[in-house]
Design an enzyme around this catalytic site. Structure first.
Site, short mmCIF file in Angstrom:
data_model
loop_
_atom_site.label_atom_id
_atom_site.label_comp_id
_atom_site.label_asym_id
_atom_site.label_seq_id
_atom_site.Cartn_x
_atom_site.Cartn_y
_atom_site.Cartn_z
N ASP A 88 12.28 -10.71 -0.16
CA ASP A 88 12.95 -9.49 0.29
C ASP A 88 12.74 -8.42 -0.78
O ASP A 88 12.76 -8.71 -1.98
CB ASP A 88 14.45 -9.73 0.42
N HIS A 145 8.90 -17.00 -2.02
CA HIS A 145 8.29 -18.00 -1.14
C HIS A 145 6.79 -17.77 -1.02
O HIS A 145 6.26 -16.75 -1.46
CB HIS A 145 8.95 -17.94 0.24
N SER A 246 13.58 -8.70 -10.12
CA SER A 246 12.34 -8.25 -10.72
C SER A 246 11.32 -7.90 -9.66
O SER A 246 11.66 -7.34 -8.62
CB SER A 246 11.80 -9.30 -11.68
#
Length: 283
Positions: A88, A145, A246
């Site tokens: 995200d 992911h 980050s």
């Protein structure tokens, strides 16, 4: 002088690593009232949507880091076809890597060789490929992911500073992603070599991977780990996480058509970034 430039300049003399480690200790506290105060204040300040979490109760987390790296409920992030977003965040920059150079921000570029640790041979496959940069804001889901199924070949820890990686800093600190502490993971995929770069930042206390656990911080030299036993991760599988937010930079050895995407759009983990026609049928 603009506020964003002033913010960037102020960061130069700060003791980045000391501040980050101190915040890391605070984020690991198990003192009940303190960790709950931190979690509630964070949810309120950044309007975190807890309905997406596997456990939406803020009191269920043993420490702030457990809350920050919380897993999502099943089905919250469907995995679409083609190349998907690994996290995200905001898709801040993407496109072709030309003559070994990637775009950081308007008027700012940096070298893929320096980003990947300084080894020209290791960086060679990515000099005329593609890249995509995703910035994870404090309110985002902070697990990373796989954008494609890949087999891990090598992992490189690169020491560096810990500047903030928000847009204000990216606009004014040259070579930002190539000067911050980072973890570079090299994978073999159906689309050829792929590098996943997990970039450290101000008050990011640590970076973890699913195969090695917590990796950063390490000592102040480049460290390379090769894997004789193959570690294959399916598309959509978790590969790592940030303890405080980050940026992820993906590098590919071939040109990727990012379709109708534009810089600075919000993306979700599992959302398609490129169709990659030959993968369309099998995801």
């Amino acid at each position: 002088m603009s506020p964003s430039k002033l913010f960037a300049l102020i960061q130069y003399p700060l003791p980045h690593h000391l501040l980050s480690r101190l915040v890391g200790r605070l984020a690991e506290t198990r003192i009940g009232w303190l960790k709950q105060l931190l979690i509630k204040a964070f949810i309120r300040r950044f309007q975190v949507d807890m309905s997406e979490a596997r456990d939406p109760d803020p009191k269920a987390y043993a420490c702030f880091n457990d809350f920050f790296t919380r897993p999502l409920r099943e089905g919250a992030r469907p995995i679409e076809s083609g190349l998907v977003s690994p996290a995200d965040g905001t898709l801040s920059q993407f496109g072709e890597t030309r003559h070994g150079t990637l775009i950081q921000a308007k008027g700012q570029a940096f070298s893929v060789t320096s980003l990947l640790g300084g080894d020209m041979k290791r960086a060679a496959p990515f000099r005329q490929g593609s890249f995509a940069t995703i910035y994870l804001s404090p309110r985002d889901y902070h697990r990373v992911h796989m954008p494609l199924t890949g087999t891990l070949r090598e992992m490189v820890y690169v020491p560096g500073r810990l500047f903030s990686v928000n847009q204000a800093t990216a606009d004014h600190v040259p070579n930002l992603f190539a000067r911050n502490e980072r973890l570079v993971c090299f994978f073999d995929t159906e689309e050829g070599p792929m590098a996943m770069v997990l970039v450290g930042a101000m008050i990011v206390a640590a970076i973890e991977t699913v195969w090695a656990g917590q990796v950063t911080p390490l000592s102040g030299r480049v460290q390379t780990i090769r894997f004789d036993e193959p570690i294959t991760l399916e598309k959509g599988a978790e590969m790592g996480r940030f303890k405080l937010g980050s940026t992820v930079v993906m590098c590919f050895s071939k040109e990727i058509d990012f379709e109708e995407l534009v810089p600075d759009i919000a993306v979700k983990m599992g959302e398609r970034l490129s169709q990659l026609p030959h993968l369309a049928d099998n995801g």
